[in-house]
Enzyme design. Structure first.
Site, PDB file in Angstrom:
ATOM      1  N   SER A 118      10.710   3.177  -0.831  1.00 16.45           N
ATOM      2  CA  SER A 118      10.829   4.010  -2.023  1.00 16.45           C
ATOM      3  C   SER A 118      11.188   3.144  -3.231  1.00 16.45           C
ATOM      4  CB  SER A 118      11.856   5.116  -1.770  1.00 16.45           C
ATOM      5  OG  SER A 118      11.756   6.120  -2.750  1.00 16.45           O
ATOM      6  N   ASP A 265       6.634   9.033   0.614  1.00 23.74           N
ATOM      7  CA  ASP A 265       7.786   8.130   0.648  1.00 23.74           C
ATOM      8  C   ASP A 265       8.124   7.626   2.048  1.00 23.74           C
ATOM      9  OD1 ASP A 265      10.560   7.177   0.479  1.00 23.74           O
ATOM     10  OD2 ASP A 265      10.534   8.078  -1.514  1.00 23.74           O
TER      11      ASP A 265
END
Length: 392
Positions: A118, A265
């Site tokens: 991320s 993500d």
């Protein structure tokens, strides 16, 4: 390409009204199922990519390794709280400049491998591509408010859905354009064009995680020649496509444009990328005894208590995502302590109050809370220096 359901709990397809009226026991079941699904996917991911530690420990060449200890930097996800990661790195860089007597020493020269998830993936890619820490600090201080911005007309309660290839994902509440524009600005090649993963300027190995629309965890790395065709900014976009925050992303040069793979993500299965990074290093014939991993978090906050979760009614799906990512972080952190023992260190500052991963207005508060815990952080940095240079 097999197209199966994305990695979200089965019960998450229920309407928000159903979630709001669910009993506490039912809410626990939803959360437990989500965590269980992530662990199953994570185990399969390690096996499918030949990243099993049992395999890598016994691989050909590992026992003959005579090189130096290799240092890996693993950066976790946490949205705007990635600012805390940059603050830790600045403290570490200052300390290294002091002990080395090199005022211009760059943190990127301290590590041999970079891994991230991320926002941690974005920072890892940026460092490996030669972006300086002060530039990353400016990204948070000056640009976070533009990236995590919701127009007033869109500020309505509830979480929507976005459909890709007939599959439903949580719709992002933020416009992806500001983020994509900044990523494109950072990741250029010598010609000023979009740089590809095979064009990482420092040539240092970098590994970032993501999750595909087929529910399979993946990692992208410049060590994989098959990944060189991807633009760096798009890899950064994939690893940071947090459900409920940003829409999923597919590569502009996906080999199947009619039915591309959409990525979300990597924090959904490995918010702490330490194990993936360690496995990749080990796969490159580096024995575990010669691997040191420094893991940096984005701040520890209190995990919501059951009553707090019930009060939220779970209509705030973001709270579930935060909780899942925190759970995967803590479990991986524990695993790494067992795998590498003293060769692993996690630095994750204590925050006095919770800070949402998308609340850019809390940047000044983040800095203040970080400074309050700075003495403990500096002790851990000294621990890293003492331990690593003893290994040398």
């Amino acid at each position: 390409m097999t197209d199966t359901s994305p990695v979200i709990p089965t019960d998450a397809s229920k309407t928000l009204e159903e979630l709001n009226s669910a009993s506490l026991e039912e809410l626990y079941e939803i959360y437990d199922q989500l965590v269980e699904d992530q662990y199953e996917q994570y185990s399969k991911f390690l096996s499918d990519n030949n990243l099993s530690f049992i395999q890598t420990l016994n691989q050909s060449g590992a026992n003959e390794y005579t090189g130096d200890t290799k240092r890996g930097l693993a950066l976790s996800g946490g949205g705007v709280r990635g600012y805390i990661t940059v603050l830790i790195l600045e403290k570490l860089q200052d300390k290294l400049r002091e002990i080395k007597g090199e005022p211009s020493f760059d943190i990127v020269d301290e590590f041999d491998y970079f891994g991230g998830t991320s926002i941690g993936g974005i920072i890892a890619l940026a460092l490996a591509h030669g972006v300086k820490l002060h530039e990353l600090r400016d990204l948070f201080v000056k640009e976070a408010g533009n990236i995590f911005y919701i127009p007033f007309v869109d500020r309505i309660p509830g979480i929507g859905w976005v459909t890709k290839n007939g599959k439903r994902f949580f719709k992002g509440i933020f416009d992806v354009k500001p983020l994509e524009q900044k990523l494109q600005q950072y990741f250029k090649n010598e010609k000023g064009e979009d740089a590809y993963l095979g064009e990482i300027k420092t040539k240092k190995p970098v590994v970032v995680t993501a999750a595909g629309s087929d529910g399979v965890p993946v990692y992208f790395s410049n060590l994989n020649s098959s990944d060189h065709k991807y633009k760096i900014w798009e890899v950064a976009r994939c690893t940071s496509a947090a459900p409920t925050y940003f829409d999923p992303h597919c590569f502009s040069n996906d080999p199947n444009p009619e039915k591309p793979t959409w990525y979300t993500d990597g924090g959904l299965f490995a918010n702490n990328p330490s194990t993936v990074l360690t496995a990749v290093m080990s796969k490159n014939s580096i024995p575990l005894s010669k691997i040191y991993v420094l893991s940096l978090g984005t701040g520890q906050t209190k995990t919501p208590k059951p009553k707090q979760l019930k009060q939220l009614g779970f209509s705030d799906i973001i709270t579930i995502m935060d909780l899942v990512m925190d759970t995967t972080f803590r479990s991986i952190d524990l695993s790494m302590k067992m795998i590498l023992a003293q060769n692993y260190l996690n630095i994750n500052p204590m925050l006095e109050s919770e800070i949402d991963m998308a609340d850019a207005s809390k940047i000044p508060e983040m800095k203040a809370q970080f400074e309050n815990d700075a003495p403990r952080v500096l002790k851990l940095i000294q621990n890293y220096i003492d331990t690593f240079y003893q290994l040398e």
